[in-house]
Design a protein around this motif. Structure first.
Motif, PDB file in Angstrom:
ATOM      1  N   ALA A 260       0.819  -1.205   0.000  1.00  0.00           N
ATOM      2  CA  ALA A 260       0.000   0.000   0.000  1.00  0.00           C
ATOM      3  C   ALA A 260       0.856   1.258   0.000  1.00  0.00           C
ATOM      4  O   ALA A 260       0.405   2.328   0.390  1.00  0.00           O
ATOM      5  N   GLY A 261       2.092   1.125  -0.441  1.00  0.00           N
ATOM      6  CA  GLY A 261       2.982   2.278  -0.449  1.00  0.00           C
ATOM      7  C   GLY A 261       2.975   2.987  -1.791  1.00  0.00           C
ATOM      8  O   GLY A 261       1.963   2.991  -2.500  1.00  0.00           O
ATOM      9  N   ALA A 262       4.136   3.552  -2.148  1.00  0.00           N
ATOM     10  CA  ALA A 262       4.254   4.349  -3.372  1.00  0.00           C
ATOM     11  C   ALA A 262       3.934   3.510  -4.605  1.00  0.00           C
ATOM     12  O   ALA A 262       4.065   2.292  -4.605  1.00  0.00           O
ATOM     13  N   MET A 263       3.516   4.193  -5.662  1.00  0.00           N
ATOM     14  CA  MET A 263       3.228   3.518  -6.921  1.00  0.00           C
ATOM     15  C   MET A 263       4.521   2.992  -7.545  1.00  0.00           C
ATOM     16  O   MET A 263       5.564   3.624  -7.488  1.00  0.00           O
ATOM     17  N   LEU A 264       4.414   1.830  -8.141  1.00  0.00           N
ATOM     18  CA  LEU A 264       5.532   1.269  -8.892  1.00  0.00           C
ATOM     19  C   LEU A 264       4.931   0.870 -10.229  1.00  0.00           C
ATOM     20  O   LEU A 264       4.318  -0.191 -10.351  1.00  0.00           O
ATOM     21  N   LEU A 265       5.029   1.762 -11.186  1.00  0.00           N
ATOM     22  CA  LEU A 265       4.296   1.530 -12.431  1.00  0.00           C
ATOM     23  C   LEU A 265       5.096   0.637 -13.371  1.00  0.00           C
ATOM     24  O   LEU A 265       6.288   0.847 -13.583  1.00  0.00           O
ATOM     25  N   VAL A 266       4.431  -0.351 -13.913  1.00  0.00           N
ATOM     26  CA  VAL A 266       5.048  -1.197 -14.924  1.00  0.00           C
ATOM     27  C   VAL A 266       4.271  -0.986 -16.222  1.00  0.00           C
ATOM     28  O   VAL A 266       3.054  -1.149 -16.259  1.00  0.00           O
ATOM     29  N   ASP A 267       4.991  -0.596 -17.274  1.00  0.00           N
ATOM     30  CA  ASP A 267       4.367  -0.404 -18.578  1.00  0.00           C
ATOM     31  C   ASP A 267       4.595  -1.674 -19.401  1.00  0.00           C
ATOM     32  O   ASP A 267       5.671  -1.874 -19.969  1.00  0.00           O
ATOM     33  N   TYR A 268       3.565  -2.508 -19.429  1.00  0.00           N
ATOM     34  CA  TYR A 268       3.735  -3.801 -20.110  1.00  0.00           C
ATOM     35  C   TYR A 268       3.750  -3.668 -21.624  1.00  0.00           C
ATOM     36  O   TYR A 268       3.969  -4.649 -22.329  1.00  0.00           O
ATOM     37  N   THR A 269       3.507  -2.435 -22.140  1.00  0.00           N
ATOM     38  CA  THR A 269       3.615  -2.275 -23.593  1.00  0.00           C
ATOM     39  C   THR A 269       5.054  -1.948 -24.002  1.00  0.00           C
ATOM     40  O   THR A 269       5.399  -2.043 -25.170  1.00  0.00           O
ATOM     41  N   ALA A 270       5.884  -1.555 -23.024  1.00  0.00           N
ATOM     42  CA  ALA A 270       7.282  -1.250 -23.343  1.00  0.00           C
ATOM     43  C   ALA A 270       8.128  -2.512 -23.189  1.00  0.00           C
ATOM     44  O   ALA A 270       9.169  -2.524 -22.546  1.00  0.00           O
ATOM     45  N   VAL A 271       7.628  -3.578 -23.775  1.00  0.00           N
ATOM     46  CA  VAL A 271       8.251  -4.892 -23.629  1.00  0.00           C
ATOM     47  C   VAL A 271       8.229  -5.564 -24.994  1.00  0.00           C
ATOM     48  O   VAL A 271       7.236  -5.456 -25.723  1.00  0.00           O
ATOM     49  N   GLN A 272       9.310  -6.217 -25.351  1.00  0.00           N
ATOM     50  CA  GLN A 272       9.339  -6.939 -26.635  1.00  0.00           C
ATOM     51  C   GLN A 272       8.389  -8.138 -26.561  1.00  0.00           C
ATOM     52  O   GLN A 272       8.414  -8.882 -25.587  1.00  0.00           O
ATOM     53  N   PRO A 273       7.569  -8.340 -27.607  1.00  0.00           N
ATOM     54  CA  PRO A 273       6.624  -9.464 -27.588  1.00  0.00           C
ATOM     55  C   PRO A 273       7.309 -10.773 -27.949  1.00  0.00           C
ATOM     56  O   PRO A 273       6.961 -11.433 -28.942  1.00  0.00           O
ATOM     57  N   ALA A 274       8.285 -11.153 -27.153  1.00  0.00           N
ATOM     58  CA  ALA A 274       9.047 -12.368 -27.460  1.00  0.00           C
ATOM     59  C   ALA A 274       8.173 -13.594 -27.218  1.00  0.00           C
ATOM     60  O   ALA A 274       7.362 -13.628 -26.298  1.00  0.00           O
ATOM     61  N   LEU A 275       8.346 -14.573 -28.073  1.00  0.00           N
ATOM     62  CA  LEU A 275       7.549 -15.795 -27.940  1.00  0.00           C
ATOM     63  C   LEU A 275       8.478 -17.006 -27.963  1.00  0.00           C
ATOM     64  O   LEU A 275       9.240 -17.199 -28.914  1.00  0.00           O
ATOM     65  N   TYR A 276       8.397 -17.791 -26.902  1.00  0.00           N
ATOM     66  CA  TYR A 276       9.244 -18.981 -26.808  1.00  0.00           C
ATOM     67  C   TYR A 276       8.780 -20.027 -27.821  1.00  0.00           C
ATOM     68  O   TYR A 276       7.600 -20.370 -27.882  1.00  0.00           O
ATOM     69  N   VAL A 277       9.712 -20.486 -28.615  1.00  0.00           N
ATOM     70  CA  VAL A 277       9.418 -21.563 -29.567  1.00  0.00           C
ATOM     71  C   VAL A 277      10.400 -22.692 -29.279  1.00  0.00           C
ATOM     72  O   VAL A 277      11.609 -22.449 -29.257  1.00  0.00           O
ATOM     73  N   PRO A 278       9.920 -23.908 -29.024  1.00  0.00           N
ATOM     74  CA  PRO A 278      10.852 -24.968 -28.655  1.00  0.00           C
ATOM     75  C   PRO A 278      11.809 -25.306 -29.800  1.00  0.00           C
ATOM     76  O   PRO A 278      11.522 -25.006 -30.958  1.00  0.00           O
ATOM     77  N   ARG A 279      12.911 -25.873 -29.449  1.00  0.00           N
ATOM     78  CA  ARG A 279      13.864 -26.371 -30.443  1.00  0.00           C
ATOM     79  C   ARG A 279      13.110 -27.246 -31.449  1.00  0.00           C
ATOM     80  O   ARG A 279      12.140 -27.910 -31.093  1.00  0.00           O
ATOM     81  N   ASN A 280      13.559 -27.211 -32.722  1.00  0.00           N
ATOM     82  CA  ASN A 280      12.897 -27.928 -33.803  1.00  0.00           C
ATOM     83  C   ASN A 280      11.505 -27.361 -34.084  1.00  0.00           C
ATOM     84  O   ASN A 280      10.661 -28.022 -34.653  1.00  0.00           O
ATOM     85  N   GLY A 281      11.306 -26.128 -33.670  1.00  0.00           N
ATOM     86  CA  GLY A 281      10.026 -25.486 -33.970  1.00  0.00           C
ATOM     87  C   GLY A 281      10.055 -24.870 -35.357  1.00  0.00           C
ATOM     88  O   GLY A 281      10.861 -25.228 -36.214  1.00  0.00           O
ATOM     89  N   ASP A 282       9.173 -23.882 -35.568  1.00  0.00           N
ATOM     90  CA  ASP A 282       8.913 -23.347 -36.897  1.00  0.00           C
ATOM     91  C   ASP A 282      10.102 -22.699 -37.586  1.00  0.00           C
ATOM     92  O   ASP A 282      10.153 -22.661 -38.800  1.00  0.00           O
ATOM     93  N   VAL A 283      11.018 -22.136 -36.803  1.00  0.00           N
ATOM     94  CA  VAL A 283      12.013 -21.279 -37.456  1.00  0.00           C
ATOM     95  C   VAL A 283      13.290 -22.016 -37.822  1.00  0.00           C
ATOM     96  O   VAL A 283      14.216 -21.405 -38.318  1.00  0.00           O
TER      97      VAL A 283
END
Lengths: 394, 663
Positions: A260-283
């Protein structure tokens, strides 16, 4: 109530500590993926919070290795047998369902999203988010929580019938001066007392936080090293709760309350939309796939480098300017170079669009490839690619 | 408090001297019998933006966005507390009789010439340590006794041995210096670094065997390359009498205030407000103007420790403790005093003006204290004293302004040496720092720069322009992959050396004030007369010749010019550059090193010096005037370490004087 698994032989204790080194390692890629996904210069509070936890996980990994070395066992990447269960690998592969801790849930590599932060909180919660210990299913030879696991390790370390005084010696210790230093001090283990002190430090800062700590002030400082400069670190759980709720704790609050203290703002849009793809995946086969391969190889070399340091292998660093006899240098310092390299590679990957998943970028896989046939093939693939392209930087 | 003054001590300026004195006085006074707990006020003219790690990051952001990465580029100035900037350096127009026809006043300084003063400083909390390189060389024994040893300049009222214990404390307790004693082979120390560094503090260093708090920062690949290529080289130079002087070229790893591997028992000080950052130098390659991780020391680290440990409020537990207040955006305009012309007196208060960023009118204040300390940079101390008519019976205030005039030479090596990677400099060539030649010409230090041609040729940007083409010829050059490949060949092979010349004290090199030149708050801007003496100028051809001998040994003796790129010596000096100096018919560029020294020099004789060896005013006993301005001569060491040692000594003295007060 089910009795937690007990560690009753020295062999099992050593295996447990091998898995402890790996357990500490296993959270690092999870947090690093969140950290490196943050766009440069954005979300500085969140970045500093995650970074501070990663620093301590690295310290904990080092502490676990020091305890293991003090018992005469060299930390290694090879699978171990524990509680009669063969072939348990200390080295994490993602998504990771811990063979050891049933309550922790699946560890995934996610960019910084509310879901990722939820998982950070879950990892660091004493009961991993469960209401009661009893609510967590048990698997034979395993543990429900990290706390239970370290309790068992500590109990075994305390028991002269399992490890007599003669079992401890100060060998292959990573010295305090060699650790990066930010997260606190390395304890060099030489006997039972220092071994237990090292385990206590792991518990106190994060993993295996005892449940009763939830009823203590959230900002209880976990590592008194820092008080000299007014820099206070409280538990990982409390730090991630602040991130999750977007508020800081007040100093008079308990860890199980809503900050309940000071605000700690996180801007989740300032984040790279990285997507985990397992080994032997699409790329695979694409330049993007090659970049992911190159990352895995670099990561594998880094893990090997850290374990070589834990094995006490010195690296000769010859400074031609130095006309004086050069001491042998521990190799942990060399591994630090690889850590910087890995960070740069991870950030580059997360800025690279994933051709198969529009709207997403690549995500490092942190996939360890053990030395031998698979490693050789991976190395060969990357080298061929470099040859074909005429240089590594194209 | 026994007096009715507002504070025990008021310090003007929030840089390393202020931080050092405040910390030293507090710790020393608390350990004395009876203990004292002074109340200290620090007045900073500039902003206090960076007292937390995320605010510091705004400086990093400003640096990243700056088109010209000059020393002050991360630190925004204000018209209320303006600061000099190297981008403002212009050449005054001189008349045939040697007087100034048109001063160059397009920046903060009013340059009266004949040469422009080429250095700057920062007016922000933390001071110029925000953008120093971090070099922490001690001065050599002969640097303190130039008159006795070489019949030139003046002696200090202190010897190297006098200052040695303070050097040790500066290296351990304030800055945190990384170096290995055995690397520190300098001329004039009798060949044995262990002896030069031998400590009297045998409690801390058994048998007096000194070691630094942290190990050396590893030497760069460039250093290693040069050491190999120049092995055995002895530079030979001839003096006016035709006598040869020989200088064996040996590289020496430079002591620096950048964090590295700690010695046992030393706690590394990380970034302000974030101890996880700044633990070690990570080779970010931008020490000047900013270390993004704060692995490099800056005075904010010490100031932060002070406000955390000694907050300006009564302790809740009733314990007696010192108190430190820091007020930023407070520009002191007058030292109020009782001194009559040619007499002594006391300081009775300071007038300062608080300015605001929101457009509010500035507010005037007066503050009183038992002891006053001016620690505002050599030039700022001088203008303040001159404007106040204070402490200047000797007529030396503002005079003897010095810098390390710096000659750059640069070339393209035959091999890539990793330029632009790692700290700005990790080694130097100490051979020219001392020797009998100092009776006729000045000594110099050789700094090996690790940042390619950024200083002399604005590289890598101008290199890119050269390759892309489209210049005067209009021809299109390289682009795409071919451009990247060519840059990959050229940039890592760029190499430059800075030959930093000791400047001798001259009364005519001076800071003055003129009512025609004031800043937005009505305070005097520094009016600067500056030139290089024949003693300094005579070393320009020596440095240039030493460079030629070294470059020839390195296989890059051929003269080449941009936009052609092949191994060779690219050193050239355009006579139209503001920094051009002609000596014996040859043109050189002489840049500033950012070492602003000598405007209130110390000495035992009140008729020829402004302060005594404790930096106390001869005229006003409750006033200390501290910093690089107190140095009678400069030697070839970057002055911050010596300034810090002097501040420690002053702090000890002020603490002793508190004994009598009921603080």
């Amino acid at each position: 109530m089910t009795e937690p698994t007990r560690i009753s032989t020295l062999e099992d204790l050593k295996a447990a500590l091998q898995l402890a080194v790996g357990l500490e390692l296993s959270t690092i890629p999870v947090y690093l993926t969140g950290l490196y996904s943050i766009e440069a210069g954005r979300n500085t509070d969140a970045a500093q919070t995650i970074r501070s936890v990663v620093m301590e996980e690295m310290l904990h990994m080092t502490l676990a290795a020091n305890v293991l070395n003090a018992l005469g066992e060299i930390p290694g990447t090879e699978p171990v047998e524990f509680q009669g269960r063969p072939n348990l690998s200390p080295i994490p592969a993602y998504p990771l369902d811990s063979p050891l801790i049933s309550g922790i849930g699946t560890l995934e590599l996610l960019p910084l999203t509310p879901r990722a932060v939820d998982s950070f909180v879950r990892i660091e919660h004493p009961l991993h988010g469960a209401a009661t210990l009893a609510a967590i299913p048990v698997q034979p030879g395993g543990f429900r929580t990290i706390g239970e696991f370290y309790d068992a390790v500590d109990a075994a370390l305390a028991d002269p019938a399992i490890c007599p005084d003669s079992a401890f010696s100060a060998v292959r210790q990573i010295p305090d001066g060699d650790y990066y230093g930010g997260a606190g001090h390395v304890i060099e283990v030489k006997d039972r007392a220092t071994a237990r002190e090292a385990v206590l430090k792991i518990i106190d800062q994060g993993e295996g936080l005892p449940e009763e700590y939830l009823h203590r002030p959230a900002k209880t400082v976990t590592d008194a090293d820092r008080l000299g400069s007014g820099w206070q670190m409280y538990s990982h759980y409390a730090r991630f709760r602040e991130l999750q709720t977007g508020r800081r704790f007040r100093t008079d609050q308990q860890a199980d309350q809503n900050p309940a203290g000071a605000m700690l703002l996180v801007d989740y849009t300032a984040v790279q939309p990285a997507l985990y793809v397992p080994r032997n995946g699409d790329v695979d086969g694409s330049p993007e796939g090659a970049a992911l391969d190159a990352f895995d190889l670099a990561y594998s070399h880094l893990v090997d480098g850290i374990y070589r340091a834990f094995a006490g292998e010195p690296t000769e660093v010859v400074d031609p300017l130095d006309v004086h006899a050069e001491r042998e240098r521990p190799s942990l310092r060399r591994a630090v170079h690889a850590m910087y390299g890995l960070r740069n590679a991870a950030i580059a990957l997360m800025r690279t669009p994933n051709p198969a998943k529009p709207g997403h970028t690549l995500c490092p896989r942190f996939s360890y490839v053990p030395p031998g046939g698979d490693r050789d093939k991976l190395t060969q693939r990357i080298e061929n690619r470099i040859e074909n392209r005429g240089g590594p930087n194209r | 408090m026994s007096t009715s003054n507002d504070y025990d001590i008021v310090i003007v300026g929030g840089g390393i001297s202020a931080a050092t004195i405040a910390k030293t006085v507090i710790e020393k006074a608390a350990a004395q019998t009876p203990p004292r707990h002074p109340r200290i006020l620090i007045l900073e003219a500039g902003r206090a933006t960076a007292m937390s790690a995320d605010k510091y990051d705004t400086y990093v952001g400003a640096f990243q966005e700056a088109l010209a990465k000059v020393p002050n580029s991360p630190y925004p100035a204000s018209s209320s507390a303006p600061q000099p900037d190297v981008l403002d350096i212009g050449r005054p127009i001189m008349g045939p009789d040697g007087t100034t026809k048109v001063p160059s006043d397009n920046g903060y300084f009013v340059q009266m010439g004949p040469l422009p003063f080429g250095s700057d400083y920062a007016r922000s909390l933390g001071g110029t340590t925000l953008h120093w390189l971090g070099t922490c060389l001690r001065m050599l024994p002969n640097d303190f006794r130039m008159r006795d040893a070489y019949r030139h300049s003046v002696n200090w009222p202190l010897s190297y041995e006098d200052l040695k214990p303070y050097y040790e404390r500066a290296e351990w307790d304030i800055i945190g210096v990384s170096a290995n004693v055995e690397d520190q082979v300098y001329p004039g120390i009798g060949g044995d670094p262990a002896k030069f560094f031998k400590s009297a503090n045998t409690a801390k260093f058994p048998d007096g065997v000194y070691h630094f708090p942290m190990e050396r920062i590893p030497s760069s690949y460039l250093d290693q390359y040069l050491a190999k290529k120049s092995a055995g080289l002895v530079v030979e130079l001839t003096d006016r009498e035709g006598r040869p002087h020989t200088f064996p070229v040996e590289l020496s790893n430079t002591p620096v205030g950048r964090n590295s591997q700690p010695a046992e028992g030393y706690q590394v000080i990380g970034a302000v407000g974030n101890f996880d950052q700044g633990q070690r130098c990570e080779g970010n390659s931008s020490c000047i103007p900013i270390c993004p991780a704060q692995a490099k020391y800056n005075a904010l680290k010490t100031l932060y420790e002070l406000i955390v440990k000694y907050p300006d409020r009564d302790p809740a537990d009733g314990a007696r403790k010192a108190r430190v207040a820091i007020r930023s955006q407070c520009v002191v305009s007058r030292v109020r005093h009782t001194q009559q012309k040619d007499g002594t007196g006391t300081v009775t208060g300071l007038t300062y003006r608080t300015w605001f960023d929101d457009g509010s009118a500035p507010v005037d204040h007066t503050v009183t204290a038992d002891t006053y300390v001016l620690a505002a940079n050599a030039i700022e101390n001088a203008t303040l004293l001159l404007a106040s008519g204070a402490a200047n019976t000797s007529d030396q205030v503002g005079r003897n302004l010095m810098d390390h005039p710096l000659l750059l030479t640069w070339g393209l090596l035959e091999d890539g040496v990793g330029a632009y990677r790692g700290p700005g400099s990790t080694s130097g060539i100490p051979a020219f720092r001392d020797g009998s030649f100092r009776s006729e010409r000045t000594a110099f230090r050789v700094e090996i720069g690790n940042w390619g041609w950024n200083f002399p040729e604005n590289a890598p940007y101008d290199t890119v322009h050269d390759l892309v083409g489209g210049g005067e010829s209009g021809a299109v050059g390289l682009y795409g992959r071919a451009l990247r490949e060519r840059l990959g060949e050229i940039l890592p092979a760029q190499f430059r050396i800075a030959w930093e010349l000791e400047q001798d004290p001259e009364p005519t090199n001076r800071v003055t004030i003129d009512d025609r030149y004031k800043d937005a708050l009505g305070n005097h801007r520094p009016v600067i007369h500056y030139d290089l003496s024949p003693y300094v100028r005579d070393s320009l051809p020596w440095a240039a010749e030493a460079s030629r001998q070294l470059f020839t040994q390195l296989g890059i003796g051929d003269q080449v010019r941009r936009p052609e790129y092949r191994p060779g010596d690219y050193t050239h000096y355009d006579p139209n550059d503001p920094s051009a100096v002609t000596h014996d018919g040859v043109t050189y560029w002489v840049r500033g090193a950012g070492h602003v020294v000598g405007t209130h020099r110390m000495g035992d004789d009140p008729t020829t010096s402004v302060v005594d060896s404790h930096q106390r005013s001869h005229d006003l006993p409750n006033l200390y005037i501290v910093g690089c301005g107190s140095m009678p001569t400069l030697g070839t060491s970057n002055p911050t370490l010596t300034m810090t040692a002097l501040a420690l000594r002053t702090g000890d003295r002020i603490a002793e004087q508190l004994k009598g007060n009921d603080a």
